[in-house]
Design an enzyme around this catalytic site. Sequence first.
Site, PDB file in Angstrom:
ATOM      1  N   HIS A  71      13.927 -59.129 -27.604  1.00  0.00           N
ATOM      2  CA  HIS A  71      14.935 -58.069 -27.542  1.00  0.00           C
ATOM      3  C   HIS A  71      15.450 -57.795 -28.952  1.00  0.00           C
ATOM      4  O   HIS A  71      16.155 -58.616 -29.535  1.00  0.00           O
ATOM      5  CB  HIS A  71      16.074 -58.515 -26.629  1.00  0.00           C
ATOM      6  CG  HIS A  71      17.061 -57.447 -26.291  1.00  0.00           C
ATOM      7  ND1 HIS A  71      17.072 -56.218 -26.909  1.00  0.00           N
ATOM      8  CD2 HIS A  71      18.066 -57.423 -25.381  1.00  0.00           C
ATOM      9  CE1 HIS A  71      18.048 -55.485 -26.411  1.00  0.00           C
ATOM     10  NE2 HIS A  71      18.659 -56.193 -25.479  1.00  0.00           N
TER      11      HIS A  71
ATOM     12  N   GLU B  15      19.043 -52.981 -12.996  1.00  0.00           N
ATOM     13  CA  GLU B  15      18.245 -51.827 -13.429  1.00  0.00           C
ATOM     14  C   GLU B  15      17.305 -51.377 -12.311  1.00  0.00           C
ATOM     15  O   GLU B  15      17.080 -50.175 -12.127  1.00  0.00           O
ATOM     16  CB  GLU B  15      17.450 -52.163 -14.694  1.00  0.00           C
ATOM     17  CG  GLU B  15      16.705 -50.954 -15.265  1.00  0.00           C
ATOM     18  CD  GLU B  15      16.061 -51.219 -16.611  1.00  0.00           C
ATOM     19  OE1 GLU B  15      16.017 -52.387 -17.037  1.00  0.00           O
ATOM     20  OE2 GLU B  15      15.591 -50.241 -17.245  1.00  0.00           O
TER      21      GLU B  15
ATOM     22  N   PHE C 232      25.902 -54.184 -24.349  1.00  0.00           N
ATOM     23  CA  PHE C 232      27.186 -54.832 -24.078  1.00  0.00           C
ATOM     24  C   PHE C 232      28.308 -53.819 -24.291  1.00  0.00           C
ATOM     25  O   PHE C 232      28.272 -53.002 -25.216  1.00  0.00           O
ATOM     26  CB  PHE C 232      27.387 -56.011 -25.047  1.00  0.00           C
ATOM     27  CG  PHE C 232      26.687 -57.289 -24.640  1.00  0.00           C
ATOM     28  CD1 PHE C 232      25.902 -57.377 -23.506  1.00  0.00           C
ATOM     29  CD2 PHE C 232      26.851 -58.439 -25.408  1.00  0.00           C
ATOM     30  CE1 PHE C 232      25.274 -58.566 -23.142  1.00  0.00           C
ATOM     31  CE2 PHE C 232      26.230 -59.637 -25.060  1.00  0.00           C
ATOM     32  CZ  PHE C 232      25.438 -59.693 -23.922  1.00  0.00           C
TER      33      PHE C 232
ATOM     34  N   LYS D  24       9.802 -55.727 -23.957  1.00  0.00           N
ATOM     35  CA  LYS D  24      10.556 -56.892 -24.458  1.00  0.00           C
ATOM     36  C   LYS D  24       9.883 -58.191 -24.049  1.00  0.00           C
ATOM     37  O   LYS D  24      10.163 -59.240 -24.630  1.00  0.00           O
ATOM     38  CB  LYS D  24      11.992 -56.859 -23.936  1.00  0.00           C
ATOM     39  CG  LYS D  24      12.859 -55.742 -24.515  1.00  0.00           C
ATOM     40  CD  LYS D  24      14.288 -55.846 -24.040  1.00  0.00           C
ATOM     41  CE  LYS D  24      15.178 -54.745 -24.615  1.00  0.00           C
ATOM     42  NZ  LYS D  24      14.925 -53.425 -24.001  1.00  0.00           N
TER      43      LYS D  24
ATOM     44  N   CYS E 271      22.970 -52.803 -27.719  1.00  0.00           N
ATOM     45  CA  CYS E 271      21.532 -52.685 -27.480  1.00  0.00           C
ATOM     46  C   CYS E 271      21.098 -51.277 -27.088  1.00  0.00           C
ATOM     47  O   CYS E 271      19.903 -51.043 -26.850  1.00  0.00           O
ATOM     48  CB  CYS E 271      21.107 -53.709 -26.434  1.00  0.00           C
ATOM     49  SG  CYS E 271      21.564 -55.397 -26.904  1.00  0.00           S
TER      50      CYS E 271
ATOM     51  N   HIS F 221      14.766 -51.135 -19.775  1.00  0.00           N
ATOM     52  CA  HIS F 221      15.555 -52.006 -20.653  1.00  0.00           C
ATOM     53  C   HIS F 221      15.061 -53.434 -20.462  1.00  0.00           C
ATOM     54  O   HIS F 221      14.875 -54.140 -21.445  1.00  0.00           O
ATOM     55  CB  HIS F 221      17.034 -51.868 -20.326  1.00  0.00           C
ATOM     56  CG  HIS F 221      17.921 -52.555 -21.300  1.00  0.00           C
ATOM     57  ND1 HIS F 221      17.875 -52.320 -22.662  1.00  0.00           N
ATOM     58  CD2 HIS F 221      18.883 -53.510 -21.134  1.00  0.00           C
ATOM     59  CE1 HIS F 221      18.763 -53.080 -23.281  1.00  0.00           C
ATOM     60  NE2 HIS F 221      19.390 -53.818 -22.376  1.00  0.00           N
TER      61      HIS F 221
END
Length: 417
Positions: free
Chosen positions: A344, A318, A403, A339, A167, A307
């Site tokens: 996403h 975050e 990831f 998002k 991502c 994010h």
Amino acid sequence: MSGRRRVVVTGLGTINPLGKTIDEFWSNALGGVSGIGRITLFDPSEMASQIAGEVSGFDPDDYMPRRESRRLDRSSQFFQIAAGEALADAGIEFAEDDPDALRAGVVVGSGIGGVSTMQDEIDVMRARGPRRVSPLAITKVISNMPGGVVSIAYHLYGPNSTTVTACAASANAIGDATEIIRRGAADLMVAGGTEAAVCEFAVAGFCASRAMSTRNDDPEGASRPFDADRDGFVMGEGSAALVLESLERAQARGAHIYGEILGYGMSADAYHITLPRPGGDGARRAMLASLEDAQLDPSDIDYINAHGTSTSANDATETIAIKNAFGDAARTVAISSTKSMTGHLLGGAGAVEAVVCLLAMRDSAVPPTINYQTADPECDLDYVPNEARQMAVKYAMSNSFGFGGHNVALTLGAFSA
């Protein structure tokens, strides 16, 4: 930064769940519109998560000849469309034999490439035997093909590369393209990302990892970053592309300049294959590296496009990372997660969110984090809840984490000669 080539943005393009053009997307983003609905690309009734942000009503034949579209995975179609809009916006059109095209290239990011095609072709092989697998199967699946088809379609003969960092992929693509121009290997780069992973295999896999929202009875309210009742991310699909140019090239041709790529920071969590490192030290270091590259202080940043995935682990981590990177300035910076509206887009997310930062600077308006209803004590910053905000944005940061522990922060600035 003195003596370094400056890299500016002169064209934007996108196709995503909020719109098939930049103007449609931005209008819906500022309006707080959700692009999430029940999945229509396949029957999701057996899935724990049955919702996604799809590009509704998408027909590739509206954009390219059928002979061409059938040779491309949906992810490549999306990137070719977004890149075309960005190049047209920049006023760039290279003839096949244009010598300037030798100094123009592409970097594209994708999380999992043509995963829908891979699923379909494996089904064919299992059901009908290996001889029935399409001769186009491999070229539609491989992650670098969106960059390849854009170079072919628009005659871009310079550097051509692909980032595959989950991502964070398209944020890496923009950062890497910036570095290519800075070091003089090209003068113009199309940079962005794409993803088209709304298929049984990918949705089932993310469901099995318990990363996705199961708020199936409320699709539009399902993606709720930083809200105490968030229960996972909602998958989206689509693409965004930016035309990056050296400042000298852009000024020489009198191009409109949206803004400047000022900073690119990366780090690794080196902790877990899916979870962020507790305390968010990797994300903190990426943000500080980006600020150092931009030669800015945390207090200079007006807006962060987070994010903000709507997962329990990301949003709290975050938030800690922003506090530790920004210090007292964390309490005053405006933060939002788009998002909440797009879902996403995995490898395509960073590019869409860089576009958001540039348009926020252009229009002095920050899109909201929608579906923010219940405060979470672990997420206690200013997330621009539910309504867009008019405010001057001179400097913005876009965070992208993937990831595998990939962390990327881009710092963008309004153009100043």
